[in-house]
Write a protein that holds these residues in place. Structure first.
Motif, PDB file in Angstrom:
ATOM      1  N   PHE A  43      -9.290   4.913 -20.194  1.00 29.03           N
ATOM      2  CA  PHE A  43      -9.422   6.136 -19.623  1.00 29.03           C
ATOM      3  C   PHE A  43     -10.428   7.487 -20.618  1.00 29.03           C
ATOM      4  O   PHE A  43     -11.222   7.877 -18.968  1.00 29.03           O
ATOM      5  CB  PHE A  43      -8.003   6.639 -18.990  1.00 29.03           C
ATOM      6  CG  PHE A  43      -7.978   7.444 -18.372  1.00 29.03           C
ATOM      7  CD1 PHE A  43      -8.275   6.964 -16.625  1.00 29.03           C
ATOM      8  CD2 PHE A  43      -8.053   8.349 -17.958  1.00 29.03           C
ATOM      9  CE1 PHE A  43      -8.616   7.701 -15.569  1.00 29.03           C
ATOM     10  CE2 PHE A  43      -7.817   9.577 -16.882  1.00 29.03           C
ATOM     11  CZ  PHE A  43      -8.297   8.987 -15.291  1.00 29.03           C
ATOM     12  N   GLU A  95      -3.080  -4.715  -5.343  1.00 31.64           N
ATOM     13  CA  GLU A  95      -3.384  -5.140  -6.187  1.00 31.64           C
ATOM     14  C   GLU A  95      -3.389  -5.067  -8.043  1.00 31.64           C
ATOM     15  O   GLU A  95      -3.166  -5.413  -8.775  1.00 31.64           O
ATOM     16  CB  GLU A  95      -4.997  -4.810  -5.215  1.00 31.64           C
ATOM     17  CG  GLU A  95      -5.235  -5.876  -4.694  1.00 31.64           C
ATOM     18  CD  GLU A  95      -6.728  -5.379  -4.361  1.00 31.64           C
ATOM     19  OE1 GLU A  95      -7.544  -5.323  -4.875  1.00 31.64           O
ATOM     20  OE2 GLU A  95      -6.878  -5.824  -2.912  1.00 31.64           O
ATOM     21  N   HIS A 155     -14.026   5.975 -19.308  1.00 29.53           N
ATOM     22  CA  HIS A 155     -13.775   5.904 -18.069  1.00 29.53           C
ATOM     23  C   HIS A 155     -13.908   4.365 -17.443  1.00 29.53           C
ATOM     24  O   HIS A 155     -14.185   4.348 -16.018  1.00 29.53           O
ATOM     25  CB  HIS A 155     -14.634   6.098 -17.211  1.00 29.53           C
ATOM     26  CG  HIS A 155     -13.382   6.684 -15.946  1.00 29.53           C
ATOM     27  ND1 HIS A 155     -12.184   8.316 -16.218  1.00 29.53           N
ATOM     28  CD2 HIS A 155     -12.750   6.815 -14.353  1.00 29.53           C
ATOM     29  CE1 HIS A 155     -11.998   8.366 -14.665  1.00 29.53           C
ATOM     30  NE2 HIS A 155     -12.206   7.117 -13.809  1.00 29.53           N
ATOM     31  N   GLY A 156     -13.669   3.688 -18.974  1.00 33.90           N
ATOM     32  CA  GLY A 156     -14.249   1.776 -17.871  1.00 33.90           C
ATOM     33  C   GLY A 156     -15.297   1.682 -17.888  1.00 33.90           C
ATOM     34  O   GLY A 156     -16.654   0.070 -17.893  1.00 33.90           O
ATOM     35  N   LEU A 172      -4.039   3.068  -8.044  1.00 32.70           N
ATOM     36  CA  LEU A 172      -3.288   4.542  -8.303  1.00 32.70           C
ATOM     37  C   LEU A 172      -4.381   5.281  -7.695  1.00 32.70           C
ATOM     38  O   LEU A 172      -3.925   5.930  -6.598  1.00 32.70           O
ATOM     39  CB  LEU A 172      -2.752   4.761  -8.861  1.00 32.70           C
ATOM     40  CG  LEU A 172      -1.854   4.566  -9.991  1.00 32.70           C
ATOM     41  CD1 LEU A 172      -1.162   5.526 -10.532  1.00 32.70           C
ATOM     42  CD2 LEU A 172      -0.268   4.814  -8.776  1.00 32.70           C
ATOM     43  N   GLU A 173      -4.985   5.472  -7.719  1.00 31.03           N
ATOM     44  CA  GLU A 173      -6.811   6.405  -7.484  1.00 31.03           C
ATOM     45  C   GLU A 173      -6.711   5.903  -5.668  1.00 31.03           C
ATOM     46  O   GLU A 173      -7.308   6.695  -5.063  1.00 31.03           O
ATOM     47  CB  GLU A 173      -7.782   5.947  -7.539  1.00 31.03           C
ATOM     48  CG  GLU A 173      -7.922   7.248  -9.223  1.00 31.03           C
ATOM     49  CD  GLU A 173      -8.801   7.123 -10.124  1.00 31.03           C
ATOM     50  OE1 GLU A 173      -9.863   6.709  -9.675  1.00 31.03           O
ATOM     51  OE2 GLU A 173      -9.239   7.041 -11.211  1.00 31.03           O
ATOM     52  N   THR A 174      -6.683   4.114  -5.048  1.00 36.95           N
ATOM     53  CA  THR A 174      -7.387   3.584  -4.171  1.00 36.95           C
ATOM     54  C   THR A 174      -5.853   3.539  -3.560  1.00 36.95           C
ATOM     55  O   THR A 174      -5.804   3.063  -1.850  1.00 36.95           O
ATOM     56  CB  THR A 174      -8.386   3.006  -4.047  1.00 36.95           C
ATOM     57  OG1 THR A 174      -9.168   2.514  -4.903  1.00 36.95           O
ATOM     58  CG2 THR A 174      -8.534   2.285  -2.348  1.00 36.95           C
ATOM     59  N   ARG A 190      -3.736   0.516  -3.088  1.00 36.38           N
ATOM     60  CA  ARG A 190      -3.873  -0.248  -3.367  1.00 36.38           C
ATOM     61  C   ARG A 190      -2.484  -0.979  -4.490  1.00 36.38           C
ATOM     62  O   ARG A 190      -3.192  -1.613  -5.178  1.00 36.38           O
ATOM     63  CB  ARG A 190      -4.615  -1.206  -2.774  1.00 36.38           C
ATOM     64  CG  ARG A 190      -5.445  -1.271  -1.828  1.00 36.38           C
ATOM     65  CD  ARG A 190      -7.358  -1.280  -1.885  1.00 36.38           C
ATOM     66  NE  ARG A 190      -7.253  -2.847  -2.013  1.00 36.38           N
ATOM     67  CZ  ARG A 190      -7.807  -3.803  -0.971  1.00 36.38           C
ATOM     68  NH1 ARG A 190      -8.825  -2.538   0.492  1.00 36.38           N
ATOM     69  NH2 ARG A 190      -8.085  -4.862  -0.783  1.00 36.38           N
ATOM     70  N   ILE A 191      -1.661  -0.790  -4.415  1.00 35.34           N
ATOM     71  CA  ILE A 191      -0.478  -0.940  -5.205  1.00 35.34           C
ATOM     72  C   ILE A 191      -0.146  -2.675  -6.041  1.00 35.34           C
ATOM     73  O   ILE A 191       0.010  -3.468  -6.420  1.00 35.34           O
ATOM     74  CB  ILE A 191       0.603  -0.192  -5.503  1.00 35.34           C
ATOM     75  CG1 ILE A 191       1.712   0.169  -3.901  1.00 35.34           C
ATOM     76  CG2 ILE A 191       0.754   1.161  -6.010  1.00 35.34           C
ATOM     77  CD1 ILE A 191       2.597   0.351  -4.538  1.00 35.34           C
ATOM     78  N   ARG A 249      -5.262   0.931 -12.396  1.00 36.52           N
ATOM     79  CA  ARG A 249      -5.132   2.636 -12.079  1.00 36.52           C
ATOM     80  C   ARG A 249      -5.851   2.754 -11.143  1.00 36.52           C
ATOM     81  O   ARG A 249      -5.335   3.142  -9.706  1.00 36.52           O
ATOM     82  CB  ARG A 249      -4.792   2.979 -13.454  1.00 36.52           C
ATOM     83  CG  ARG A 249      -4.497   5.046 -13.167  1.00 36.52           C
ATOM     84  CD  ARG A 249      -5.575   5.543 -13.542  1.00 36.52           C
ATOM     85  NE  ARG A 249      -4.817   7.502 -13.810  1.00 36.52           N
ATOM     86  CZ  ARG A 249      -5.038   8.120 -12.761  1.00 36.52           C
ATOM     87  NH1 ARG A 249      -6.334   7.656 -12.254  1.00 36.52           N
ATOM     88  NH2 ARG A 249      -5.009   9.072 -12.473  1.00 36.52           N
ATOM     89  N   GLN A 250      -7.703   2.293 -11.524  1.00 36.69           N
ATOM     90  CA  GLN A 250      -8.207   2.859  -9.870  1.00 36.69           C
ATOM     91  C   GLN A 250      -8.211   2.463  -9.146  1.00 36.69           C
ATOM     92  O   GLN A 250      -7.998   2.768  -7.952  1.00 36.69           O
ATOM     93  CB  GLN A 250      -9.787   2.099 -10.960  1.00 36.69           C
ATOM     94  CG  GLN A 250     -10.358   2.216  -9.940  1.00 36.69           C
ATOM     95  CD  GLN A 250     -11.776   2.142 -10.908  1.00 36.69           C
ATOM     96  OE1 GLN A 250     -12.293   2.510 -12.066  1.00 36.69           O
ATOM     97  NE2 GLN A 250     -12.740   1.071 -10.144  1.00 36.69           N
ATOM     98  N   VAL A 251      -7.570   0.727  -8.707  1.00 35.46           N
ATOM     99  CA  VAL A 251      -7.213   0.193  -7.572  1.00 35.46           C
ATOM    100  C   VAL A 251      -5.532   0.291  -7.062  1.00 35.46           C
ATOM    101  O   VAL A 251      -5.973   0.893  -6.074  1.00 35.46           O
ATOM    102  CB  VAL A 251      -7.749  -1.250  -7.830  1.00 35.46           C
ATOM    103  CG1 VAL A 251      -6.732  -2.270  -7.173  1.00 35.46           C
ATOM    104  CG2 VAL A 251      -8.721  -1.342  -8.472  1.00 35.46           C
ATOM    105  N   PHE A 307       0.730  -1.251   0.157  1.00 36.02           N
ATOM    106  CA  PHE A 307      -0.086  -0.347   0.323  1.00 36.02           C
ATOM    107  C   PHE A 307       0.809   1.370   0.124  1.00 36.02           C
ATOM    108  O   PHE A 307       1.569   0.965   0.257  1.00 36.02           O
ATOM    109  CB  PHE A 307      -1.094   0.206   1.227  1.00 36.02           C
ATOM    110  CG  PHE A 307      -2.005   1.404   0.760  1.00 36.02           C
ATOM    111  CD1 PHE A 307      -3.222   0.278   0.776  1.00 36.02           C
ATOM    112  CD2 PHE A 307      -1.897   2.200   1.543  1.00 36.02           C
ATOM    113  CE1 PHE A 307      -4.454   1.513   0.497  1.00 36.02           C
ATOM    114  CE2 PHE A 307      -2.559   3.688   1.478  1.00 36.02           C
ATOM    115  CZ  PHE A 307      -4.111   2.625   1.278  1.00 36.02           C
ATOM    116  N   ILE A 308       0.919   2.538  -0.519  1.00 37.75           N
ATOM    117  CA  ILE A 308       1.506   3.294  -0.851  1.00 37.75           C
ATOM    118  C   ILE A 308       1.695   4.197   0.685  1.00 37.75           C
ATOM    119  O   ILE A 308       0.743   4.514   1.125  1.00 37.75           O
ATOM    120  CB  ILE A 308       1.085   4.603  -2.067  1.00 37.75           C
ATOM    121  CG1 ILE A 308       0.883   3.866  -3.372  1.00 37.75           C
ATOM    122  CG2 ILE A 308       1.733   5.548  -2.050  1.00 37.75           C
ATOM    123  CD1 ILE A 308      -0.245   5.030  -4.392  1.00 37.75           C
ATOM    124  N   GLY A 309       2.932   4.017   0.666  1.00 33.24           N
ATOM    125  CA  GLY A 309       3.417   4.497   1.889  1.00 33.24           C
ATOM    126  C   GLY A 309       3.926   3.655   3.001  1.00 33.24           C
ATOM    127  O   GLY A 309       3.825   4.177   4.520  1.00 33.24           O
TER     128      GLY A 309
END
Lengths: 425, 313
Positions: B255, B285, B259-260, B278-280, B282-283, B274-276, B63-65
């Protein structure tokens, strides 16, 4: 006695000093150029970006701290922030939309002291901003302003057909049927965009429903309240709207009312502001009223925006100084808010009756009496799982399934399963 | 030199550094390695490192960070339980199959046309490349307007010609139409790559073969079937290989255009990742979504390269 020669002294001190600078990576105070960088979104109110640059220049003049402001499109923020966090390098200050502090909480410094000062001056932070900027009791960002979703409607059409300004979602259905007959349907997107969630949320909340419980774990979407919300959407889609709403993006509802097609949309005041700035004929005919309510009260989707400071920043103190400069002085904060022409409003309680709302009679409907502001996913805390539910557009997809033929029960069960899988993951 | 009446030879001078380097560079294995090393360093930095990172992320709960842990293939298993992912998996094959198939047929046809003696041949060949040259995000914005529910020029034309019933298809709001729309834009964008590459293959076919076939009484179709197509097989295999990879990993068109949506009916691996991821945040997944098809694509690459080698030797 062997004395220290001048050459020996100079060589030793210069060597030690240089070694110290290299080891710590911090130049001596005399040589330090205090500088902070701020990564900010491309404001939907562009004049606010201009004003920010102007205030930034004054900040540099007054404090001697150089400020570098970079802008980025809202859609690119998540990717950019992820790369800054992964590489532990980038800007010092970052603009954070809604729930971002929850996603990056371990990477943001505690800004509780700044928020406490601001709350002393301006009153408590609005609930929506507090719920998103304060992560498990710690202020990970400082709330700066917010934009809420209100009703934007064609006043001329309502007058012409003697329609009542909708106070509830049921009232909107009554008015919407007439509007569609007049060739000006209601424009609520039911597609994979955030405006869809921004309207579906208030409809769900006002009927007493929720996606996930406030415990942040239990999925509550399969409920009689959700069924009621879906049924409302079904009849709205059938009698008050056009199928085109299934393909809309975030800008489509704005365009629909600006170009004279839609009779009612749910959006921040940007649709009107742009129409006014572009001198569109519809600008004179558009007005606003509060988001309709329902049996469980009146709720509005709110988009608070905060400023955070990365933990990896080596300039946390000057960065804090900038936040104090921008938000802590009433006259500067007012100037900043006024530049957005009521698109971005103050996020502190005592400033709710802000002078910006008196600059145009069409902002009279934006006063916040009796409204509960929430962000996506409310009442669940904005954890990454709740965000994934939001970002996966499960609620608009559930509604889209229902209005295009899937039974209400099946659509709810589908949404429940998808949400449960995310919560279990 | 004389020491005590004895003559001693002066010591031989050592070869200079320059001479040593010159000698090393004369050896093929050294020179080759030196020439290859910048490209190798770039490949390691820009391809191998991110790829290895993605591989690690995909088998972790990154997860980011936040600190991450190895979780094996759990991401890949969990993904299969998601309706959105299964839909994306299906979309990817429909999108890729339809788009690459259409680009192949249209690309061959266009290349045959461009190979004819035409007026303004160079201008036309240049113009054909335009969709390939314009940045995809920008051109797709143009298509967004063409498929827009309020201002669709496609519908306006269809209605004006009487081939559509009012109000015309809801291009981006209904799942089959939306998939058709993204496929159409992908074909429009990718066709020049097919046409120009195949044209290069066509130009290389010796004219004598056509003359001989014509002398034997072969018609246009027979000449195409028995001369052109067999000699184009190698080029076609390479073009299809590249296009399959590019089309599977398509991002921009979906995109910008849908947008899917609607209801995930046009999501592809890249847009869902990207949706899962970057936007969320959860890198782990997100990386698993990106790499889901990696083994399949490897197999495709291996099979096609084998085919190309067979054609060449």
């Amino acid at each position: 006695m062997s004395g220290i020669t001048r050459r020996h002294f100079l060589t030793t001190t210069a060597g030690t000093g240089l070694a110290g600078i290299l080891a710590t990576g911090v130049p001596p105070v005399l040589g330090q150029q205090r500088e902070v960088s701020y990564l900010c979104w491309n404001n939907f109110a562009p004049l606010m970006d201009k004003k920010l640059a102007e205030i930034g220049q004054r900040f540099t003049k007054d404090t001697g701290i150089k400020l570098k402001i970079d802008h980025i499109a809202a859609a690119q923020q998540a990717a950019k922030y992820a790369s800054e966090v992964q590489s532990q390098a980038g800007h010092d200050l970052v603009e954070m939309r809604m729930h971002f502090p929850w996603l990056y909480d371990s990477q943001l410094i505690d800004l509780g002291d700044l928020v406490a000062d601001l709350e002393k001056k301006y009153g408590k932070v609005l609930s929506s901003a507090g719920e998103t900027a304060r992560v498990r009791g710690t202020w990970r960002a400082v709330p700066q302003y917010h934009a809420m979703f209100v009703a934007t409607y064609r006043e001329d059409l309502f007058k012409k057909a003697s329609l009542k300004i909708p106070d509830t979602w049921e009232d909107l259905y009554t008015a919407g049927k007439e509007l569609k007959k007049m060739g000006h349907p209601v424009g609520i997107p039911i597609s994979q965009n955030y405006d869809s969630i921004s309207t579906a949320g208030p409809v769900l909340w006002s009927s007493g429903g929720q996606e996930v419980d406030k415990d942040g774990k239990t999925v509550r979407i399969n409920s009689p309240q959700t069924a009621q919300m879906i049924e409302w959407y079904k009849k709205m889609f059938r009698d008050c709207m056009e199928p085109e709403v299934l393909s809309w993006d975030d800008a489509s509802n704005n365009q629909a009312i600006q170009q004279g097609k839609a009779g009612w949309i749910h959006n921040p005041v940007s649709a009107y502001i742009v129409a006014k700035q572009m001198k569109l004929p519809t600008a004179d005919t558009i007005n606003h009223h509060r988001t309709p309510g329902g049996p469980a009260g009146r709720h509005e989707t709110d988009v608070p925006r905060h400023i955070g400071i990365w933990k990896f920043s080596k300039n946390a103190e000057p960065a804090k100084e900038f936040i104090r400069y921008l938000l802590g002085k009433r006259e500067t904060y007012d100037e900043f808010i006024m530049s957005a022409d009521a698109f971005n409003l103050p996020v502190y309680e005592k400033l709710q009756d802000h002078p910006v709302l008196k600059t145009d009679p069409k902002y009279a409907g934006l006063k916040a009496e009796g409204v509960q502001y929430h962000c996506y996913g409310w009442p669940a805390p904005p954890s990454d799982k709740v965000q994934l539910i939001t970002n996966s557009f499960i609620m608009p997809n559930m509604i889209a399934k229902a209005v295009t033929g899937t039974s209400t029960k099946d659509a709810m069960v589908w949404a429940e399963n998808e949400m449960k899988k995310i919560m279990a993951g | 030199m004389a020491i005590g009446g004895i003559r001693v030879a002066a010591p031989a001078s050592r070869p200079s550094l320059r001479a040593k380097v010159g000698e090393l560079l004369d050896r093929e294995q050294w020179l080759g390695s030196i020439f290859v090393s910048p490209a190798l360093v770039l490949l390691l930095l820009l391809v191998a490192y991110p790829f290895c990172m993605a591989l690690y992320f995909s088998v972790s709960n990154a997860f980011i960070g936040r600190p991450s842990h190895f979780i094996g293939v759990r991401n890949f298993i969990n993904l299969w339980e998601s309706d959105a992912f299964r839909q994306t998996f299906q979309n990817a094959f429909v999108f890729c199959g339809a788009a690459v198939g259409a680009k192949l047929v249209l690309g061959v046809s266009l290349a045959l046309l461009l190979n004819q003696q035409l007026w303004f041949k160079r201008l036309i060949r240049g113009a054909v490349l335009l969709p390939w040259v314009i940045p995809t995000a920008l051109s797709t914005l143009g298509w967004t307007w063409m498929f827009n529910s309020l201002y669709s020029v496609v519908n306006w034309t269809g209605l004006a010609l009487g081939i559509m019933d009012p109000p015309g298809p809801n291009w981006l709001g209904q799942k089959y139409y939306a998939m058709a729309a993204v496929i159409i834009v992908n074909i429009w964008r990718g066709l020049p790559f097919f046409a120009i590459t195949i044209l290069a293959g066509l130009v290389a076919i010796p004219k004598e073969l056509y003359e001989a076939a014509e002398a034997d009484g072969a018609g246009p179709f027979s000449r195409f079937w028995y001369v052109t197509l067999p000699l184009l097989k190698g080029v076609l295999a390479i073009v299809v290989l590249f296009s399959t990879i590019f089309t599977f990993s398509e991002f921009n068109i979906v995109f910008v255009l849908t947008h899917g949506g609607p209801i995930n009916s046009t999501h592809l691996f890249a847009t869902l990742a990207r949706q899962v991821g970057l936007e969320t945040g959860r890198i782990g997944e997100g990386a698993a979504i990106s790499l889901y098809l990696f083994p399949v694509l490897m197999l495709v690459v291996w099979a096609q390269l084998r085919f190309v080698r067979k054609q060449a030797y």
